[in-house]
Every structure is written in C-alpha cells, then in structure tokens.
Design a protein around this motif. Structure first.
Motif, PDB file in Angstrom:
ATOM      1  N   ASN A  52       0.849  -1.182   0.000  1.00  0.00           N
ATOM      2  CA  ASN A  52       0.000   0.000   0.000  1.00  0.00           C
ATOM      3  C   ASN A  52       0.890   1.239   0.000  1.00  0.00           C
ATOM      4  OD1 ASN A  52      -2.038  -1.821   2.247  1.00  0.00           O
ATOM      5  ND2 ASN A  52      -2.609  -1.292   0.174  1.00  0.00           N
ATOM      6  N   GLY A  53       0.608   2.142  -0.925  1.00  0.00           N
ATOM      7  CA  GLY A  53       1.385   3.378  -0.983  1.00  0.00           C
ATOM      8  C   GLY A  53       2.651   3.264  -1.810  1.00  0.00           C
ATOM      9  N   GLY A  55       2.958   3.232  -5.012  1.00  0.00           N
ATOM     10  CA  GLY A  55       2.936   4.098  -6.193  1.00  0.00           C
ATOM     11  C   GLY A  55       2.223   3.511  -7.401  1.00  0.00           C
ATOM     12  N   LYS A  56       1.559   2.363  -7.228  1.00  0.00           N
ATOM     13  CA  LYS A  56       0.916   1.672  -8.357  1.00  0.00           C
ATOM     14  C   LYS A  56      -0.152   2.541  -9.021  1.00  0.00           C
ATOM     15  CE  LYS A  56      -0.497  -1.556  -5.544  1.00  0.00           C
ATOM     16  NZ  LYS A  56       0.029  -1.072  -4.259  1.00  0.00           N
ATOM     17  N   THR A  57      -1.084   3.045  -8.212  1.00  0.00           N
ATOM     18  CA  THR A  57      -2.166   3.852  -8.776  1.00  0.00           C
ATOM     19  C   THR A  57      -1.618   5.127  -9.397  1.00  0.00           C
ATOM     20  OG1 THR A  57      -3.750   2.958  -7.203  1.00  0.00           O
ATOM     21  CG2 THR A  57      -4.313   5.071  -8.196  1.00  0.00           C
ATOM     22  N   THR A  58      -0.656   5.748  -8.728  1.00  0.00           N
ATOM     23  CA  THR A  58      -0.079   6.995  -9.249  1.00  0.00           C
ATOM     24  C   THR A  58       0.504   6.758 -10.642  1.00  0.00           C
ATOM     25  OG1 THR A  58       0.466   7.622  -6.992  1.00  0.00           O
ATOM     26  CG2 THR A  58       1.576   8.831  -8.741  1.00  0.00           C
TER      27      THR A  58
END
Ligand SMILES: Nc1ncnc2c1ncn2[C@@H]1O[C@H](COP(=O)(O)OP(=O)(O)OP(=O)(O)O)[C@@H](O)[C@H]1O
Ligand SMILES: [Mg+2]
Length: 512
Positions: A52-53, A55-58
């Motif tokens: 979580n966090g 950077g995947k979605t970014t």
C-alpha cells in the motif's frame, strides 16, 4: 484506434508496446514515483504489485492522463505520446477502470456506454445496443443494457466500466484492484474475462492486485514497485508467491500467525450483543428472523455469498437501516431504536464495507480520525487542535499509517485509508466491533497486521462481528461462523467443525 470488433490480434509478447520512461512524481515531500520505467506489451497480462502506498495507482493515473509526471515520458512503438488527459489516453488506445467507478449512476448501461464512445452529438442507441450485445457475448461480459446503473451490484457496474473502455477502442486496459470489490465467484469470472481479452483480442492488460493467487492464475509478466521504485520486472513463469512477497516488502517477516483460541471462548460470560428475530422488510433483499449472540472476547464470523443480507445486517448494526421487527440488546439493555447515536452510545463501533462512505475525502487525516468523537476534543469555542494532532500522531505510529496528519484523506493510498478507519474504530475501545471486509485492498503485510488487530481486540474482551467474503479470513479468525442465505442466518457452526465444505454448503443454501 481499433474498435472491439476490429482489434488486431497481436502475437503474445511481440510489438506493439508502450514504454513508460523514467517517470518521477512527488506530492510535496512524498516521492510517489522515482525514475520508474516499465514496458507494456499487447496480448499480455502485466501484474503490478507493491505494498500500500508503493505508487501503483499513481503510475497508472499518469499513463491514463489523470495525473501529470514531474519528469519522464511515455512512448508507443517508439513515438513519444502526449497524454494530458484521459481523452488523450483513450485516443492512444489506453483505457482504465479506476477503483472509484466513473459511471453516471442514474443513467442506463446503454446510455453510459453511448456517452463514452460518442464522437458526435448524434448517438445511434440501436447501434450501441448491438455493439454491447456483441462485445458482451464475445468476452463473457453479460450486462443488462436497459438497467439503471445504480440498481446494479458492484460486479455488474464493473463489467459496464470494462465494456465502456473496450468499446471506446482500447488496446491496453488498466484495471486498478478490480478484484478487491468482488466476491470469490465474481473474481473467477473476471479472471476469465481477462484471459479472453488477452488471448482473443490481443489486449494488453495491467492488473493491479494484492492477491498472489490471482497473479499466479493470469499474469504473464510481473512488476513489483517498492517505495516508488521498480524493484523487479520479469516473466511470471517460475516466480513464486513467496519471492514476490519478499520483493514487495524486503526481507522483513510477513508476521502471519494463527490466532490462538482459548479452549472454550468465554462460554461462561453472558453475551454482550444479542439479536433476536431481527427483520427488515424489503421488496428485494432485507432480513428475516436473524438471531445470534456474541460474548465478550468472541469473534463471530458472518459468511455468505455477497448479496444475501450481509450489507443489510451491517447497516442495521450501524443504525443506517431501521429494523421492522425483533430486538437488539447490548449489555443486557434493549435498544429503543437502532439509530447510529444509540448504537454508538451503547459501545458499538463500526468499520463499514465502503471506506469512502465513512470518511470525508476533503478533510485531513487528523479530522477524519475524530469524526465520531468530536465532543472529546471540543474546547470552549473551537476544537483543541494540539490534542487532536497528538492523538493522530500516536495512531499513525501505532497503526503504521503512511500519511501525515494534515494530508487530505482523499489523497491517501487505498490501504492507508483503511488503516485510518480501523485506527478510528479501535482507539475508542468499543465493547462491540462490527467489522466488514476489513482487509479489502490491503497488502499482504497490512492484511496480517489488521487480522492481528482484530484478534487483539477480542483478547481485550471486545465482541467482534466479522463480516467477510474471504472464507480463509473467517476460518482463521472466527470462534463461530454464522452463514447468511437469502436474508436469514441458515446455520451457526463452531470453529472446530467449520470447514470450507461445511460452510460452502450452507452458503449455497444446500445443507441444513
Ligand atoms: N493527490 C495526492 N496528494 C498527495 N499525496 C498523494 C496523492 N496521490 C497519491 N499520493 C501519495 O503517493 C503515494 C503513492 O500512492 P498510490 O495511491 O500510488 O499507492 P498504491 O501503490 O496505489 O497503494 P494502494 O495499494 O494502497 O492502493 C502514497 O504515499 C500517497 O499518499
Ligand atoms: Mg492504489
């Protein structure tokens, strides 16, 4: 680019390709991505993993034009792409289904798809309908074209999103944690759709997921992000789940440990939460004759195929749905009515299944953490900010939340949002905790951590009602398992007798 009907069948692993080159992106002091390069190929399922966090979605928002990188570029087949908006991305053949769907809820399926693929004001609904039917059949993506979107379950709304992306002609499709919102059966059908899109239409798919079993089933290539950097990108063949977890989190231990149950959990104590013949009348859904009791320190798991009354039960226990019959008793006192206030005052805490609905995105983390106990921090004229901040800082440390107190809740990564809500629930030491789908969207480490938090709360005498579609989660944690089917509890099984088979039969409405 190509329409669904005319998609070029690309050979697996060959050109065409999309290259993300040296992408860097910072939000204030947070470096979300640092010099990230990634290759995507048509006809391949590329799994993107990371804590979580990480950077995947970014990274995927940048590819889809929802966010701009500070530096770096995107190329397709050697040509630099200028992607400044989702419209640019779609024109380049890139589609994305984000975690928060972007459908117009009060319009029909056909209208939503027509709107997205319309190039002029004149929309030929009959043509769109024919295209929907043909694409649905081809990819196993059945949808009811005339249904209003808001009336559809999440799994069908997701199919509409996928069809919408396909019908606007994408050759690459990004799916951001598509399985996090689905139950086991719907996950299997989605994985089948993904296989078909890849093999029959040669579409390149980016699949973000925290579940290793899914990655093993469908991924051709796997890339792992850690703290904004790519730490590995390779063919999926031959790489084990254990290796992937180590790549994601480094060498630290995953911390998974079985919950130790006492021989006879609190049988001598009287129950703290009792539901007696609770009913909610509804045309569809609703509850009928739901009865169970939970003792201090006990975890009662609620299992069932989604849509069999679990959501309604959680709504009843959070006070958002009023009961039409039966009684709710907390600590020996019958509630006059099940309002949110009366339940909260009686010591019932809630973690709802929709994390977005129980938080205010625009408010800071520190404010979201005290939303349900504002009075505790009320000064004469205004809130005592200093105390709120120190409360928040200790929650951030205790629950290992990657965020700073003043960050807007809406900018947290999915997993960190969930941790904030859990911190809010447990820092009030509730007598009864109603916890719904607690590990959805959480990475491996966070999942283990949250499960240990639930076990710990039960050790401290909290009575826990754990609603989860993850049967393994229920079997790991629950002392007893209540199975819901068509709005009723059809059986309550003791942990010692609970197995995937016995529960599965009850879930299917077979056994008695
Ligand atoms: N708009 C924003 N403003 C500030 N920080 C942001 C913003 N968007 C993302 N971040 C930060 O960037 C980092 C990466 O977030 P991202 O959402 O890409 O993670 P993720 O890998 O998708 O995690 P998860 O598995 O939890 O969804 C996080 O620290 C997050 O808080
Ligand atoms: Mg994410």
């Amino acid at each position: 680019m190509n329409s669904v009907e005319g998609v070029v069948i690309a050979s697996r692993g060959g050109a065409p390709s999309i290259y993300l080159r040296n992408i860097t992106k910072a939000y204030g002091e947070t470096i979300a991505l640092s010099d990230v390069s990634l290759d995507l190929r048509a006809g391949e399922v590329h799994a993107l993993l990371g804590e979580n966090g990480a950077g995947k979605t970014t990274l995927m928002k940048i590819l889809y034009g929802l966010s701009q990188p500070d530096s770096g570029q995107i190329e397709a087949d050697g040509v630099a792409l200028k992607i400044e908006s989702p419209r640019d991305a779609r024109a380049a053949g890139i589609g994305m289904v984000t975690q928060h769907f972007s459908l117009v809820k009060n319009m029909t399926v056909i209208e939503n798809i027509a709107l997205a693929s319309a190039k002029t004001f004149a929309i030929d609904l009959a043509r769109v309908r024919a295209e929907i039917v043909s694409a649905s059949t081809r990819f196993g993506l059945d949808v009811p074209p005339d249904a209003i979107v808001s009336s559809l379950p999440i799994s069908l709304q997701q199919r509409v999103e996928i069809l919408k992306a396909l019908m606007s002609g994408c050759s690459y499709l990004i799916l951001d944690e598509p399985t996090a919102v689905l139950g086991p059966n719907d996950i299997d059908s989605l994985l089948e759709v993904i296989r078909r899109l890849r093999s029959d239409a040669g579409i390149g798919i980016v699949l973000i997921s925290h579940k290793m079993a899914e990655i093993e089933k469908v991924a051709d290539r796997v890339s792992v992000l850690r703290r904004g950097q790519v730490v590995s990108s390779s063919l999926a063949n031959g790489i084990t789940s254990k290796e992937l977890v180590t790549l994601m989190v480094g060498e630290q231990q995953s911390g998974a440990e079985q919950r130790q149950r006492s021989a006879s959990p609190s049988q001598s104590q009287s129950p703290i939460l009792v539901l007696e013949s609770v009913g909610v009348t509804r045309e569809a859904g609703g509850l009928s004759d739901v009865s169970f009791a939970v003792r201090p320190g006990e975890i009662l798991g609620i299992a069932g195929v989604s849509g069999n009354g679990q959501t309604e039960l959680v709504n009843v226990l959070s006070g958002t749905t009023q009961i039409d019959s039966g009684t709710i008793v907390v600590e020996g006192r019958q509630l006059g009515s099940n309002t949110p206030q009366s339940l909260m005052r009686a010591g019932v805490g809630i973690l709802g299944e929709d994390r977005h609905a129980s938080a205010v995105h625009a408010l800071q983390v520190v404010e979201n953490l005290i939303l349900d106990c504002v009075e505790k921090f009320a000064g004469k004229l205004q809130l005592r900010r200093k105390e709120m901040l120190s409360h928040c800082e200790s929650a951030i440390t205790q629950f290992e939340i990657k965020a700073n107190p003043k960050q807007a809740f809406g900018t947290l990564s999915g997993g960190n949002m969930q941790k904030v809500l859990l911190a809010r629930l447990f820092s009030r030491n509730p007598k009864v905790a109603i916890i719904s789908q607690p590990t959805r969207g959480l990475d491996v480490m966070a999942t283990n951590y949250v499960r240990s938090l639930i076990a710990q709360a039960s050790k401290q005498s909290t009575a826990v009602v754990l609603v989860s579609e993850d049967l393994d989660e229920i079997l790991e944690l629950a002392d007893r398992v209540a199975v819901m089917y068509r709005g009723s509890v059809v059986g309550i099984v003791d942990h010692s007798e609970a197995s995937r088979e016995s529960i599965g039969e009850l879930m299917a409405g077979i056994a008695k």
